[in-house]
Design an enzyme around this catalytic site. Structure first.
Site, PDB file in Angstrom:
ATOM      1  N   PHE A 128       0.834  -1.201   0.000  1.00 33.12           N
ATOM      2  CA  PHE A 128       0.000   0.000   0.000  1.00 33.12           C
ATOM      3  C   PHE A 128       0.878   1.265   0.000  1.00 33.12           C
ATOM      4  CE2 PHE A 128      -1.823   2.758   3.558  1.00 33.12           C
ATOM      5  CZ  PHE A 128      -2.421   3.663   2.699  1.00 33.12           C
ATOM      6  N   TYR A 187       5.280  -7.841  16.115  1.00 30.25           N
ATOM      7  CA  TYR A 187       5.432  -6.643  15.269  1.00 30.25           C
ATOM      8  C   TYR A 187       6.148  -5.538  16.048  1.00 30.25           C
ATOM      9  CZ  TYR A 187       3.856  -2.799  12.168  1.00 30.25           C
ATOM     10  OH  TYR A 187       3.778  -1.719  11.320  1.00 30.25           O
TER      11      TYR A 187
HETATM   12  P1  NAD Z   1       1.619  -3.543   3.159  1.00 31.31           P
HETATM   13  O1  NAD Z   1       1.410  -4.892   3.740  1.00 31.31           O
HETATM   14  O2  NAD Z   1       0.669  -3.053   2.146  1.00 31.31           O
HETATM   15  O3  NAD Z   1       3.081  -3.421   2.556  1.00 31.31           O
HETATM   16  C1  NAD Z   1       4.169  -4.196   2.992  1.00 31.31           C
HETATM   17  C2  NAD Z   1       4.864  -4.756   1.766  1.00 31.31           C
HETATM   18  O4  NAD Z   1       5.985  -5.537   2.197  1.00 31.31           O
HETATM   19  C3  NAD Z   1       3.960  -5.697   0.963  1.00 31.31           C
HETATM   20  O5  NAD Z   1       4.050  -5.399  -0.404  1.00 31.31           O
HETATM   21  C4  NAD Z   1       4.519  -7.087   1.274  1.00 31.31           C
HETATM   22  O6  NAD Z   1       4.288  -8.014   0.239  1.00 31.31           O
HETATM   23  C5  NAD Z   1       5.989  -6.765   1.490  1.00 31.31           C
HETATM   24  N1  NAD Z   1       6.655  -7.771   2.289  1.00 31.31           N
HETATM   25  C6  NAD Z   1       6.223  -8.344   3.455  1.00 31.31           C
HETATM   26  N2  NAD Z   1       7.106  -9.251   3.877  1.00 31.31           N
HETATM   27  C7  NAD Z   1       8.121  -9.257   2.970  1.00 31.31           C
HETATM   28  C8  NAD Z   1       9.333 -10.001   2.844  1.00 31.31           C
HETATM   29  N3  NAD Z   1       9.681 -10.937   3.730  1.00 31.31           N
HETATM   30  N4  NAD Z   1      10.133  -9.738   1.787  1.00 31.31           N
HETATM   31  C9  NAD Z   1       9.791  -8.812   0.858  1.00 31.31           C
HETATM   32  N5  NAD Z   1       8.652  -8.096   0.921  1.00 31.31           N
HETATM   33  C10 NAD Z   1       7.833  -8.314   1.964  1.00 31.31           C
HETATM   34  O7  NAD Z   1       1.692  -2.524   4.396  1.00 31.31           O
HETATM   35  P2  NAD Z   1       1.816  -0.938   4.415  1.00 31.31           P
HETATM   36  O8  NAD Z   1       0.678  -0.416   5.175  1.00 31.31           O
HETATM   37  O9  NAD Z   1       2.083  -0.428   3.058  1.00 31.31           O
HETATM   38  O10 NAD Z   1       3.109  -0.743   5.333  1.00 31.31           O
HETATM   39  C11 NAD Z   1       4.378  -0.492   4.771  1.00 31.31           C
HETATM   40  C12 NAD Z   1       5.398  -0.320   5.882  1.00 31.31           C
HETATM   41  O11 NAD Z   1       5.043   0.805   6.695  1.00 31.31           O
HETATM   42  C13 NAD Z   1       5.498  -1.523   6.815  1.00 31.31           C
HETATM   43  O12 NAD Z   1       6.849  -1.717   7.151  1.00 31.31           O
HETATM   44  C14 NAD Z   1       4.724  -1.094   8.031  1.00 31.31           C
HETATM   45  O13 NAD Z   1       5.189  -1.712   9.188  1.00 31.31           O
HETATM   46  C15 NAD Z   1       4.977   0.399   8.041  1.00 31.31           C
HETATM   47  N6  NAD Z   1       3.858   1.102   8.718  1.00 31.31           N
HETATM   48  C16 NAD Z   1       2.659   1.243   8.105  1.00 31.31           C
HETATM   49  C17 NAD Z   1       1.630   1.873   8.763  1.00 31.31           C
HETATM   50  C18 NAD Z   1       0.268   2.065   8.135  1.00 31.31           C
HETATM   51  O14 NAD Z   1      -0.631   2.581   8.810  1.00 31.31           O
HETATM   52  N7  NAD Z   1       0.069   1.709   6.892  1.00 31.31           N
HETATM   53  C19 NAD Z   1       1.819   2.358  10.066  1.00 31.31           C
HETATM   54  C20 NAD Z   1       3.058   2.168  10.665  1.00 31.31           C
HETATM   55  C21 NAD Z   1       4.086   1.557   9.977  1.00 31.31           C
END
Ligand code: NAD
Ligand code: UDP
Length: 335
Positions: free
Chosen positions: A18, A153
């Protein structure tokens, strides 16, 4: 890999997700070359499909838990967003969640060290746990239950920050840590179980809006374009940094208030239903963004109502396989 490396090159681990896919868009818009590294465990190929024909975009389908590929062009920036992010997803395989965040961050820090690239870690407000200080600034050390269901996490991200700090102290890499607060927008997965995806999916299907607990818990929601602008500004920042930087929207609301706004922007007839509150669910969350304002001149600009309307329009335009409107499927995914 067909990149020319004639422009600055960014590696975005988790670029198929995302936030990551919006970040890839923004980096390409800056004229950079972008390598997306993703295993699509929680991300989606559709998110980056429009980029596939760009000569400045390349995809490596791999897990960050495996050793990174050796044949990479010279990298300038390495972003680590690879991790499941929603409680439903990161608790599905908690041991793997820890390993992705610890081993994956170590692998990517090594890549940054070898390329002398700048490194940005997507950390999280979850490092503050169920906070006893409000709002949360970057000096607050947090209140995390290390044995609880969210710990895979929270503690995984905390160890990842520790690795970042140690690489920085050793002079091995120039590191930036963004502590991201709840972010929403188009390309969220309808079935990730997060509050915004659930409420919008349910509202569009006129299904009951599930509220966990009594709905008085609070969050502060940031639209994805605001977040991505902050991530790029943080990575581009040239001076020394005093430590991690909160990126989030300081407008705090209760989950019940959020449900009400979603109902209004979707014109839904859905009623609220109360469900049990998950263990260790944080009661209040709101970022102090003074550091981001002072260092980067950054602040969110998208009002919640506008961002939710954009997100709902995007969800509504989704057509899931086997359905005519997709809405019923989206609502069922959120149950
Ligand atoms: P998301 O799940 O849409 O994106 C994470 C991406 O990482 C996905 O495309 C997934 O396929 C990939 N991924 C997961 N494990 C993997 C691995 N072992 N190797 C390679 N790729 C891998 O989530 P998001 O909401 O887009 O979050 C992105 C980042 O931002 C994350 O690290 C998350 O912890 C951090 N984050 C997001 C939020 C939020 O509200 N969206 C809040 C705090 C932190
Ligand atoms: N939540 C809810 N109904 C849902 C999904 C989530 O009431 O259908 C609540 C959840 O218990 C939490 C808040 O909404 O209090 C935000 O949950 P989310 O999973 O989006 O993010 P996080 O808890 O990680 O901030």
């Amino acid at each position: 890999m067909t990149l020319t490396a004639q422009k600055p090159v960014a590696l975005v681990a988790g670029g198929g997700g995302f936030v990551g896919s919006h970040l890839c868009d923004a980096l390409l818009d800056r004229g950079m070359e972008v390598i997306c590294l993703d295993d699509f465990s929680t991300g989606r190929r559709e998110n980056i499909r429009p980029l596939a024909n760009s000569p400045r975009f390349a995809l490596i389908e791999a897990s960050v838990t495996d050793l990174p590929p050796l044949a990479l062009p010279r990298l300038d920036w390495v972003f680590n967003l690879a991790s499941p992010a929603s409680p439903r997803r990161y608790q599905q395989d908690p041991v793997r969640t820890v390993m992705i965040n610890v081993l994956g961050t170590h692998h990517l820090l090594e890549v940054a060290r070898k390329h002398q690239a700048r490194f940005l870690q997507a950390s999280t407000s979850e490092v503050y746990g169920d906070p006893e200080q409000h709002p949360q600034d970057e000096n607050y050390l947090g209140h995390v239950n290390p044995m609880g269901p969210r710990a895979c996490y929270d503690e995984g991200k905390r160890v990842a920050e520790t690795l970042c700090a140690d690489y920085m102290r050793a002079g091995s890499a120039q590191v930036r840590v963004a502590r991201i607060f709840n972010t929403y927008g188009p390309r969220m997965c309808a079935d990730d179980g997060r509050i915004v995806s659930n409420l919008i999916s349910q509202a569009l299907g006129n299904a009951p809006l599930t509220i966990y607990g009594d709905g008085t818990q609070t969050r502060s929601f940031c639209y994805v374009s605001d977040l991505v602008r902050g991530l790029v500004a943080l990575m581009a920042h040239e001076g020394a940094l005093p430590g991690p930087v909160n990126l989030g929207n300081p407008s705090e609301i209760t989950i019940l208030e959020l449900a009400d706004i979603v109902r209004k922007v979707t014109g839904s007839r859905s009623e609220v239903v109360l469900r049990p509150l998950p263990e260790d669910d944080p009661k209040r969350r709101r970022p102090s963004i003074d550091r981001a304002r002072d260092l980067l001149g950054w602040a969110p600009v998208v009002p919640l109502r506008d961002g939710l309307a954009e997100t709902a329009a995007w969800f509504s335009a989704q057509r899931l396989p086997g359905t005519r409107s997709g809405e019923g499927e989206v609502a069922r995914a959120a149950e």
